[in-house]
Structures are given as C-alpha cells and as structure tokens.
Design a protein around this motif. Structure first.
Motif, PDB file in Angstrom:
ATOM      1  N   ALA A 107      -1.365  -0.803   3.258  1.00 37.66           N
ATOM      2  CA  ALA A 107      -0.018  -0.179   4.211  1.00 37.66           C
ATOM      3  C   ALA A 107      -0.429   0.159   5.436  1.00 37.66           C
ATOM      4  O   ALA A 107      -1.260   0.923   5.663  1.00 37.66           O
ATOM      5  CB  ALA A 107       0.712   0.839   3.338  1.00 37.66           C
TER       6      ALA A 107
ATOM      7  N   LEU B  32       6.468   4.709   0.424  1.00 39.05           N
ATOM      8  CA  LEU B  32       5.206   4.630  -0.196  1.00 39.05           C
ATOM      9  C   LEU B  32       5.039   5.024  -1.776  1.00 39.05           C
ATOM     10  O   LEU B  32       4.481   4.210  -2.542  1.00 39.05           O
ATOM     11  CB  LEU B  32       4.036   5.209   0.592  1.00 39.05           C
ATOM     12  CG  LEU B  32       3.932   4.813   2.030  1.00 39.05           C
ATOM     13  CD1 LEU B  32       2.894   5.729   2.751  1.00 39.05           C
ATOM     14  CD2 LEU B  32       3.216   3.373   1.925  1.00 39.05           C
TER      15      LEU B  32
ATOM     16  N   SER C 284       7.324   2.542  -3.704  1.00 34.64           N
ATOM     17  CA  SER C 284       6.525   1.143  -3.639  1.00 34.64           C
ATOM     18  C   SER C 284       5.790   0.876  -4.929  1.00 34.64           C
ATOM     19  O   SER C 284       5.693  -0.337  -5.641  1.00 34.64           O
ATOM     20  CB  SER C 284       5.592   0.839  -2.659  1.00 34.64           C
ATOM     21  OG  SER C 284       4.532   1.698  -2.853  1.00 34.64           O
TER      22      SER C 284
ATOM     23  N   ILE D 116      -3.964   3.045   3.013  1.00 33.09           N
ATOM     24  CA  ILE D 116      -3.079   3.284   3.976  1.00 33.09           C
ATOM     25  C   ILE D 116      -3.671   3.353   5.381  1.00 33.09           C
ATOM     26  O   ILE D 116      -4.659   4.112   5.393  1.00 33.09           O
ATOM     27  CB  ILE D 116      -2.255   4.433   3.551  1.00 33.09           C
ATOM     28  CG1 ILE D 116      -1.614   4.257   2.230  1.00 33.09           C
ATOM     29  CG2 ILE D 116      -1.345   4.892   4.809  1.00 33.09           C
ATOM     30  CD1 ILE D 116      -1.154   5.915   1.794  1.00 33.09           C
TER      31      ILE D 116
ATOM     32  N   PRO E 215       6.353   1.944   6.948  1.00 34.99           N
ATOM     33  CA  PRO E 215       5.097   1.163   6.289  1.00 34.99           C
ATOM     34  C   PRO E 215       5.309  -0.354   6.358  1.00 34.99           C
ATOM     35  O   PRO E 215       6.262  -0.755   5.605  1.00 34.99           O
ATOM     36  CB  PRO E 215       5.149   1.863   5.113  1.00 34.99           C
ATOM     37  CG  PRO E 215       5.712   3.106   5.003  1.00 34.99           C
ATOM     38  CD  PRO E 215       6.730   2.689   5.918  1.00 34.99           C
TER      39      PRO E 215
ATOM     40  N   LEU F 282       3.788  -3.191   4.118  1.00 33.79           N
ATOM     41  CA  LEU F 282       3.259  -3.083   2.689  1.00 33.79           C
ATOM     42  C   LEU F 282       2.649  -4.640   2.807  1.00 33.79           C
ATOM     43  O   LEU F 282       3.376  -5.521   2.743  1.00 33.79           O
ATOM     44  CB  LEU F 282       3.796  -2.578   1.583  1.00 33.79           C
ATOM     45  CG  LEU F 282       3.071  -3.034   0.301  1.00 33.79           C
ATOM     46  CD1 LEU F 282       1.998  -1.630   0.478  1.00 33.79           C
ATOM     47  CD2 LEU F 282       4.149  -2.447  -0.890  1.00 33.79           C
TER      48      LEU F 282
END
Length: 235
Positions: free
Chosen positions: A5, A43, A46, A175, A208, A210
């Motif tokens: 991410a 996040l 996800s 991340i 973000p 991804l």
C-alpha cells in the motif's frame, strides 16, 4: 502474493497554501489528519493483514502513518523510517507560492521543474532558511540542493532493494507512508513507466494505492481504495 500500500501523506499546511515543500518539515492540516484516519479505515476494510510500515523522516508522513495505523487498529506494527523516502528536494523553489512562481517563470517552465523526469529546479543556496545540512536527522547525509524525479529515484531505489523488496519477497504485506514524488519514483520502478509518461502520474493525498505483486514483485493488480478520489493508474 504480497500486497503493498502506497500512501501519500494527508494534506499539509503548505499543500493548503500551494507552496513548494520538498524537504521542509511541514505538519498536517486538520483536513490532512482526517485524510490519514480515513486511509486507516480504508486499509482495514481492504482485508489485507499488513505486517510493517515504512515512512520517511518527515513529520507529515510519520503522522499520516501513525494516524492511519491507529485508525486501522494496527498501532502495534513495526515502523521503519528513512530519509531516502523523503519528498523530492525542490531546490530554490522551496517555500515559494506555486501560482506566483508560474506567473514569474511561465507555466511551461514550472511544469518542467515540477513534473519532468530528469530536469531539476535551480539549486537551493547554502545557509538560507531552508538549508537542512545541519539538521540532526540528516547527520552523515549529503543533503541535496535540488532533485529531479530521476535523482529522487536514484536515492529511493537502494533503500527499496535493501529493505523493502526483501520483506515483500518474504511474503510480508507492507505500507509505505511517504510523499508524492518518492512514491511516484516507486511507481515508476514497479510499473516500468517510461520517462516521458511519468509526468502524467499523480499520487492523491490520503488515498492508499493498493498493489498486489507476484513473486518477482511485478504488479498483478492495483487500485485506489477511495475510488471517488482516485487518480489515473500508471500506464
């Protein structure tokens, strides 16, 4: 397959003021903090079990990462920071109003300085208000006087190869909370974006990106987690 991410920090005070920031340590606005927390929610939604956070040594990225992890219930994750993930150094443009700079030098020239791959802005003069050569966090580091995206990639890539890629190859989901240009450098590397096309790649604040990677760390899929604020994906 590992997930990565890429999270550009939330809106900073100089984002709000439309100023060139670069290596200057500017904090988040209230909106930037909200964007960071929203990133943490995205996040978490996800479903990816993240294992580690990487950030630059700049406050806006550090706080974005911390706020996102806290909101995602992941405040316990290990964190690693490096100056190599810092924003691109804007040289003599640092601190200037972007609109005023365009009026003075012309929009075409400023676009070249801002968005081209290998043309850096004029260098920052030593000893000025934005000279960070004596900042303790950069002890032993040759602080640049200016950077193009190419130069930014050249200092990001060793860190990617030595620290980030091995964790991904070990199956960790990561991340990276960093900056528009250090993340554009990573995107250019991962997606093999041609030099003349990277100008069209933008990273939105607090949203973000991804990326699912294969065993050779080639992107299998990519999506912004906030579709309403998504930018065009790399070609």
């Amino acid at each position: 397959m590992p997930f990565l991410a890429l999270l550009r920090h939330g809106q900073s005070q100089w984002n709000l003021e439309n100023r060139f920031t670069g290596w200057v340590d500017v904090d988040l606005t209230a909106e930037g903090e909200a964007q960071a927390r929203r990133s943490g929610e995205l996040l978490a939604q996800s479903g990816v079990p993240f294992d580690k956070l990487f950030t630059s040594v700049q406050t806006r990225a550090i706080r974005t990462g911390n706020l996102a992890l806290d909101k995602a219930g992941l405040a316990w994750l290990p964190v690693e920071r490096s100056w190599r993930l810092n924003e691109r150094h804007y040289g003599a443009l640092t601190g200037l109003d972007k609109a005023e700079t365009a009026a003075k030098h012309g929009e075409a020239q400023v676009k070249v300085w801002r968005r081209s791959y290998d043309t850096p802005p004029p260098p920052l003069e030593a000893g000025g208000a934005f000279d960070l050569s004596k900042d303790r966090r950069y002890a032993g580091v040759e602080v640049p006087q200016t950077e193009s995206l190419k130069l930014t990639l050249e200092r990001v890539l060793p860190y990617w190869n030595e620290k980030v890629a091995p964790d991904l190859q070990a199956g960790k989901n990561l991340i990276i909370a960093a900056h528009g240009n250090s993340l554009r450098a990573i995107v250019k590397h991962l997606f093999n974006v041609p030099d003349d096309q990277i100008v069209g790649v933008e990273m939105p604040t607090g949203n973000p990106l991804l990326i699912e990677l294969d065993r050779d760390l080639r992107p299998k899929s990519a999506r912004y987690l906030d579709a309403a604020r998504a930018e065009k994906l790399p070609p």
